[in-house]
Design a protein around this motif. Structure first.
Motif, PDB file in Angstrom:
ATOM      1  N   ALA A  97       0.837  -1.199   0.000  1.00 49.57           N
ATOM      2  CA  ALA A  97       0.000   0.000   0.000  1.00 49.57           C
ATOM      3  C   ALA A  97       0.871   1.248   0.000  1.00 49.57           C
ATOM      4  O   ALA A  97       0.582   2.232  -0.692  1.00 49.57           O
ATOM      5  CB  ALA A  97      -0.924  -0.015   1.214  1.00 49.57           C
ATOM      6  N   MET A 121       2.292   1.835  -3.454  1.00 49.94           N
ATOM      7  CA  MET A 121       1.315   2.292  -4.431  1.00 49.94           C
ATOM      8  C   MET A 121       0.711   3.628  -4.040  1.00 49.94           C
ATOM      9  O   MET A 121      -0.047   4.220  -4.815  1.00 49.94           O
ATOM     10  CB  MET A 121       0.194   1.245  -4.559  1.00 49.94           C
ATOM     11  N   ARG A 153      -1.552   4.127  -1.877  1.00 46.80           N
ATOM     12  CA  ARG A 153      -2.986   4.016  -1.636  1.00 46.80           C
ATOM     13  C   ARG A 153      -3.235   3.613  -0.179  1.00 46.80           C
ATOM     14  O   ARG A 153      -2.363   3.075   0.471  1.00 46.80           O
ATOM     15  CB  ARG A 153      -3.584   2.959  -2.568  1.00 46.80           C
ATOM     16  N   CYS A 208      -4.735   1.772   3.331  1.00 45.35           N
ATOM     17  CA  CYS A 208      -5.089   0.445   3.838  1.00 45.35           C
ATOM     18  C   CYS A 208      -6.465   0.590   4.509  1.00 45.35           C
ATOM     19  O   CYS A 208      -6.689   1.540   5.242  1.00 45.35           O
ATOM     20  CB  CYS A 208      -4.141  -0.036   4.927  1.00 45.35           C
ATOM     21  N   GLU A 244     -11.875   4.914  -3.779  1.00 38.61           N
ATOM     22  CA  GLU A 244     -10.519   5.182  -3.268  1.00 38.61           C
ATOM     23  C   GLU A 244      -9.540   4.063  -3.604  1.00 38.61           C
ATOM     24  O   GLU A 244      -8.342   4.223  -3.429  1.00 38.61           O
ATOM     25  CB  GLU A 244     -10.553   5.394  -1.747  1.00 38.61           C
ATOM     26  N   ARG A 245     -10.018   2.929  -4.014  1.00 41.24           N
ATOM     27  CA  ARG A 245      -9.188   1.779  -4.382  1.00 41.24           C
ATOM     28  C   ARG A 245      -8.066   1.487  -3.383  1.00 41.24           C
ATOM     29  O   ARG A 245      -6.892   1.661  -3.703  1.00 41.24           O
ATOM     30  CB  ARG A 245      -8.596   1.980  -5.777  1.00 41.24           C
ATOM     31  N   PRO A 246      -8.422   1.076  -2.161  1.00 42.02           N
ATOM     32  CA  PRO A 246      -7.375   0.734  -1.188  1.00 42.02           C
ATOM     33  C   PRO A 246      -6.504  -0.403  -1.714  1.00 42.02           C
ATOM     34  O   PRO A 246      -6.985  -1.257  -2.454  1.00 42.02           O
ATOM     35  CB  PRO A 246      -8.159   0.299   0.052  1.00 42.02           C
ATOM     36  N   ALA A 247      -5.222  -0.378  -1.332  1.00 42.72           N
ATOM     37  CA  ALA A 247      -4.312  -1.410  -1.836  1.00 42.72           C
ATOM     38  C   ALA A 247      -4.349  -2.644  -0.954  1.00 42.72           C
ATOM     39  O   ALA A 247      -3.977  -3.736  -1.372  1.00 42.72           O
ATOM     40  CB  ALA A 247      -2.902  -0.856  -1.898  1.00 42.72           C
ATOM     41  N   ALA A 287      -7.205  -5.259  -4.481  1.00 46.68           N
ATOM     42  CA  ALA A 287      -6.531  -5.120  -3.187  1.00 46.68           C
ATOM     43  C   ALA A 287      -6.039  -6.474  -2.686  1.00 46.68           C
ATOM     44  O   ALA A 287      -6.645  -7.502  -3.004  1.00 46.68           O
ATOM     45  CB  ALA A 287      -7.496  -4.514  -2.174  1.00 46.68           C
TER      46      ALA A 287
END
Lengths: 410, 285, 296, 230
Positions: A192, A195, A197, A199, A290-293, A317
């Motif tokens: 995360a 990237m 992005r 968590c 939000e596309r969390p990683a 994710a």
């Protein structure tokens, strides 16, 4: 004293008149046979509000009689030694046919009662009454004797956990096997960070009164510490206000422990709604926007498990889940990269901290499992022996001891 | 086969929509046969003497209605036909309107000819917060949790509940359950300690958890919409009026169910074909 | 993107036309709710209404409920639209859902929790306006405990003093740790062990070996023991022990497969009932319950 | 140090509850605590509600992306709360107690919101699962190894066994081998394998809960109190 005798006589004659009146009310010889040998005794190991009653069934109450003759038994209770008050003079309750015992759970501690019972036939006619010989009192006890065996088990299981905790604290090293899901947590946070992005961490949808939620918050505090270390953003939406409070405390402390108090943002730990699916609607919306990683799920989950896992999967994710809800495990297993199965959820914080006391508690859990397995094996062998040699008394006695005395069964 | 591996999941969604919508629009029906676990419940209600006391707890919210409302209706109908006295309650805050709806639909509307009277033939205790604690408490005393019914009438003033002391007075407990608190709590705190027969209707998710309790602590179980459908069929066999299609919500819903199951099985097969084709086309280095 | 927008535009117009046609140009229309007075169940209750068939002479169109059906249908479709992709309709429905549900449960918490269990306990006479049955009760001073804890908890809203909110939290977590410790050990640990103690050999009524029953029991015990072995943390899954743990994993996988399949069932039923709402209550395309008699 | 007093509170309260389980006179304490918790959870709604309002107000005032939706949330929150607390539209059953009616009585404003907003939204969200189940079936059920194969096969049999298709497919199986028909296999899977697996999971979880509870009572786990040391 005189007053008391007067009351006795009054109550007694009242009973007498009442029962006679009932008997007279219907033609003689029509009523069913009465129950007999009515015995009342204090219910053991309780708070003094129950009396056990036993009787022998009426001669007309036999499963072979078809159609049935007896509909029910009515038991009347008289309070003997207290001033007459409207609620306690006489009380009746009915039990269905074929039943020869009743526990009256509406007694006052130490008050004296007398009981009488009649059989009621299907046509409504009533048998002559049978009464208890003397007075019976419900006595208040200090210890619930029906729970003795459980107390012993409780002491053994808790004792095992405490024993191993103390032993490891004293420096005894121990080995625990690898759990892949936990090793992957650090990697997920790392990814995360790379990237750029966030968590996402969800501590389940139940409140702080569930131990699985407490375990989830403990895992959160470690993940948050890793996130603080790596400078990754961690977002914790909650479905309960109390969980929000606890999660804020945990994450703040984790940032403090990582010396990154400045980076802690309390707005990232927020309340959504108590309603399960509204919460899920918010989370899935958050995920696609939000596309969390990395997504972590630890706590109690119900139907939402698959919605979360599938949506998280569709945004690419890494997902690590753990729950104590057995019904939801298949969905996490199918939808997530790593899953903590049942008990592993509770073991996770011990693994993550690597603190000796925590690891000790794991050993205690293992000892509990060995105990369970041993009891199971012994029990099954005894039961098999009873089946194979029904005549020999030994195994039967042992089995009874194990099932009733040790495991508190019937 | 590349297209299969890259298949946009929205095509799967579309096929699911069609698999359910088409049988529904065409009102297709598939036959059902009651299984022993359902018959155990049916036979119990059928064999209880008329006018027995039955407690039904609606332990679900609107989200599980699709699965559980048909069995709640079927069980209530059966109890009405046998003129059992009903005590209704819910442990879920959002279950309260559902109880009221069921009363209006079955007791007031459908069985209008039977002339069931509130307080005499049925009582609605409504919702009490406290989850499993409520069960534990009413196992000893109803009045501690429910001094009044849902409409704030004292239990002592209602003929049906005036003599009711605790759960032990019930002839049968029924929990229609979608989760916590639900069937597990009824087993733990009511049917096991009090030894009263308990029948449950469960969502499909809950059902596997109930199996370990059968038959010792649980009489039988109506598992999901199939359980409801089987119960309706059983009811229809004894009371022919209830074999009419419009009385069989659950049976009606089994047709979409069948096609959707077949679709999912097909998808599992397709998924595996996709996986194998990948292995086939790209030999290992 | 442009093409996609065009297609959706056309679909929306077509759907709109269809709805207009159904609602305006057919004899019976769609999505309307009719009510009639119900036969009162309780003697002194105010009049209540039940749904009626449109052709019932007593029936009257209910505007709020008709609007409700259309609003509910709109929200239902908005949520389903998320399956295609995130879009403003879904975001709207999501926003409504969060707001309404949070407030609804707060209202429930107030009227079902705070009023009877806190205020009603401390000052029953003063609270009888909300619940007449409280009128003759005397105050229960134990209600002060949750009152004090609540005040401590709300201290979090103050700029300072948030630390005191940890006390009620600790109390809750502590007491429930005790409660769960006991209930899980009793209900799940002890009783599941007890339930699993079965004979390895089963005899039937005639005293002969019941082979199938015996196999079942053996399979069961092997399953419980090997699955327990999987959870054992102190040993690596290697060698003979690894084999046992592996058998345990197999059992767990079968368990999961069964749970999965069972669950599928329920999920589809739920979806079917939503579609039924759209087709039956809103669009009036089907009428499985005979709600509109033979009007279709 | 800041977590020592709260820990002591937790430890003492927990121990008292455990002891109370064995003392007849104290067994009702658990129920009392349950009621206190209900009250506390209801009061905690104020914290959650405040947080919800604050979050959305911040989004609106900062004109963050999607602030319009924040406004929708806020408006629906305030409206639902208002009409519910004020019992708007609740039919008056007893003129002496106009406030005694239920906040969700049929015909009231709160009832309308429940019936036509809350209920359909929640049920539809739940219904999305049918679609996710289908996509999970396509994606996750692969014959990768022995474990996955078992999972798949079991799901396969039970899926069939729970519909009419299962009955039809193996209708030819004679009665004495009915255990091997699809419904028969389903029953065996549920009764033997599923039960065994469930029991092991339940026993494990019970031990996990016991150990975690003990860690709370012994103060080893204080993370919920904000003590970073676990």
């Amino acid at each position: 004293m005189t007053c008391r005798y007067a009351l006795w006589i009054l109550a007694g004659s009242f009973c007498l008149i009442w029962t006679t009146a009932r008997a007279v009310a219907q033609p003689a010889g029509v009523g069913p046979a009465p129950p007999h040998d009515l015995v009342a005794a204090d219910h053991p190991g309780d708070n003094g509000n129950a009396i056990d009653l036993k009787w022998t069934l009426s001669g007309d109450d036999h499963p072979d009689f078809k159609p049935r003759r007896i509909r029910a038994y009515r038991i009347d209770r008289t309070l003997i030694d207290e001033p007459l008050s409207d609620d306690a003079v006489l009380e009746s309750f009915e039990v269905p046919y074929g039943v020869a015992q009743y526990t009256d759970r509406r007694c006052r501690p130490s008050a004296a009662y007398r009981y009488s019972a009649v059989a009621i036939a299907v046509d409504g006619s009533v048998s002559p009454p049978v009464a208890t010989s003397g007075e019976t009192r419900a006595i208040r006890q200090w210890f619930d004797s029906s729970r003795t065996s459980f107390a012993v088990i409780l002491v053994i299981v808790c004792g095992l956990v405490i024993f191993y905790t103390e032993r490891t604290k004293a420096g005894k090293s121990l080995h625990v096997r690898e759990i892949a899901a936990l090793t992957a947590m650090r990697e997920a946070v790392g990814r995360a960070t790379e990237m750029g992005r966030p968590c996402l961490f969800i501590t389940g949808i139940e409140d702080m009164n569930e131990i699985a939620t407490v375990a989830g918050v403990a895992i959160l505090s470690h993940v948050a510490e890793t996130a603080a270390d790596y400078d990754a953003e961690i977002v914790v939406p909650t479905t309960r206000s109390l969980v929000m409070t606890a999660a804020q405390e945990a994450v703040a402390a984790a940032y403090l422990a990582a010396d990154r108090s400045d980076a802690y943002n309390p707005n990232n730990i927020y309340y959504v709604t108590d309603e399960q699916f509204a919460f899920v609607a918010h989370i899935t919306g958050y995920m696609v926007r939000e596309r969390p990683a990395a997504c972590f799920y630890a706590g109690i989950f119900y139907a939402e498990s698959l919605i979360l896992a599938e949506t998280g999967n569709s945004v690419g994710a890494i997902q690590i889940a753990g729950t104590s809800e057995a019904t939801q495990l298949p969905f996490f297993v199918a939808g997530c990269d790593y899953t903590l199965i049942g008990e592993e959820l509770f073991a996770a914080s011990a693994y993550l901290t690597r603190e000796p006391q925590q690891l000790g508690s794991l050993k205690g859990q293992d000892a509990g499992k060995v105990l369970a397995a041993a009891v199971l094996v012994v029990g099954c062998l005894l039961k098999t022996a009873v089946v194979l040699r029904p005549d020999s008394a030994g195994p039967g006695e042992w089995l009874k001891f194990l099932m009733s005395t040790c495991l508190g069964g019937d | 086969m590349g297209w299969l591996r890259r298949l946009d999941r929205r095509w799967i969604f579309l096929s699911m929509l069609l698999a359910v919508a088409i049988p529904q629009l065409t009102q297709a029906r598939v036959p059902e046969k009651p299984t022993p676990l359902v018959m155990a419940v049916f036979d119990k209600i059928e064999s209880l003497p008329d006018g027995s006391l039955v407690l039904i707890s609606f332990d679900y919210g609107p989200s599980a209605q699709g699965e559980l409302a048909p069995m709640a209706t079927a069980l209530m109908r059966h109890c009405c036909l046998k003129r059992h006295k009903l005590v209704l309650m819910t442990l879920w805050p959002d279950g309260k309107p559902l109880v009221e709806r069921a009363i209006n639909q079955v007791l007031v509307d459908e069985f209008a000819d039977f002339g069931f009277k509130y307080g005499v033939d049925y009582v609605n205790l409504g919702y009490k917060p406290g989850k499993e604690v409520v069960i534990k408490t009413i196992a000893n005393s109803f009045r501690t949790e429910f001094p009044t019914d849902d409409g704030d009438r004292k239990l002592d003033d209602l003929p049906l509940t005036a003599d009711l002391t605790s759960l032990a007075d019930m002839d049968l407990l029924v929990s229609i359950s979608a989760g916590f608190p639900g069937l597990k709590e009824w087993v733990q705190y009511a049917s096991s300690p009090l030894k009263i027969p308990l029948a449950v209707g469960a969502t499909a998710v809950q059902a596997p958890q109930a199996y370990p309790y059968i038959p010792g602590q649980l009489l039988g179980i109506l598992a999901a919409i199939k359980g409801a459908a089987e119960y309706e069929v059983a009811l229809g066999e004894v009371y022919p009026k209830y074999s009419e299609p419009k009385m069989q919500d659950g049976v009606r819903r089994m047709a979409p169910q069948l096609w959707a199951h077949l679709l999912i099985i097909g998808l599992i097969v397709l998924g595996n074909i996709a996986a194998f084709s990948e292995r086939f086309e790209r030999p290992r280095p | 993107m442009n093409r996609e927008k065009r297609i959706w535009g056309i679909l929306f117009v077509l759907a709109g036309c269809f709805l207009l046609y159904r609602a305006m140009l057919t004899r019976d229309g769609m999505g309307k709710v009719y009510l009639k007075p119900a036969a009162a169940a309780v003697a002194d209750a105010p009049p209540s209404y039940v749904r009626a068939r449109p052709d019932d002479p007593q029936a009257a169109l209910s505007l709020p409920r008709t609007l409700g059906i259309w609003f509910a249908a709109f929200l239902t479709l908005s949520i389903f639209s998320f399956l295609y992709k995130d879009n403003p309709f879904y975001r709207f429905a999501e926003a409504v859902m969060v707001g309404v549900s949070a407030a609804y449960l707060m209202v429930a918490g107030f009227w079902d929790g705070i009023v009877p269990k806190l205020l009603g306990r401390l000052a029953p006479a003063q609270m009888s306006w909300a619940s007449p049955s409280l009128e003759n009760q005397s105050p229960d001073w134990w209600g002060l405990v949750p009152l004090v804890m609540s005040a401590m908890l709300l201290a979090r809203l103050l700029p300072r003093g948030g630390w005191i909110a940890r006390w009620p939290l600790a109390f809750i977590v502590g007491t429930y740790a005790g409660i769960r410790l006991i209930s899980f050990l009793d209900a799940d640990f002890v009783s599941q062990i007890r339930n699993t103690i079965v004979p390895l050999v089963v005899m039937n009524q005639a005293g002969q070996l019941d082979l199938w029953g015996s196999v079942r029991n053996v399979l069961m015990i092997v399953g419980v023991l090997s699955s327990l072995a999987y959870f054992y943390f102190s040993l690596d899954h290697k060698g003979a022990y690894g084999v046992v743990a592996r058998v345990g994993v197999w059992y767990l996988m079968i368990t999961f497969g069964a749970s999965f399949a069972f669950t599928v069932m329920g999920r589809i039923a739920l979806f079917a009932s939503r579609l039924e709402f759209l087709f039956d209550d809103w669009l009036w395309l089907i009428d499985p319950l005979g709600k509109r008699s033979d009007l279709l | 140090m800041k977590s020592t007093i709260p820990w002591l509170i937790a430890a003492v309260a927990g121990s008292v509850v455990i002891a109370a389980y064995f003392i007849p006179a104290a067994q009702s304490w658990q129920d009392a605590i349950g009621q206190w918790f209900e009250v506390l959870a209801a009061v905690a709604f104020i914290l959650g509600g405040a947080n919800l309002c604050l979050q959305n107000l911040q989004k609106i005032s900062a004109r963050q992306a999607g602030w319009g939706y924040a406004a929708v949330t806020l408006v629906s929150f305030v409206v639902t709360l208002g009409v519910g607390l004020l019992k708007i539209g609740v039919p008056v059953e007893d003129p002496q107690h106009p406030w005694a009616g239920s906040y969700q009585a049929e015909g009231s404003a709160e009832w309308w919101l429940f019936e036509y907003a809350y209920n359909p939204l929640v049920a539809t969200m739940f219904a999305l699962l049918a679609f996710y189940v289908a996509s999970a079936a396509f994606r996750a059920f692969r014959l990768k190894n022995a474990e996955a194969t078992l999972l798949l096969l079991t799901a396969f049999v039970v899926l069939l066994g729970r519909t009419y298709a299962g009955t039809v497919l193996t209708a030819q199986v004679p009665d004495e081998y009915s255990a091997f028909s699809i419904p028969g296999l389903t029953t065996i899977i549920m009764g033997v394998f599923n039960t065994a697996g469930q029991r092991a999971i339940m026993i494990g979880i019970a031990l996990g809960v016991a150990a975690t509870s003990l860690k709370v009572l012994l103060g080893i786990n204080r993370s919920y109190l904000g003590s970073g040391d676990g």
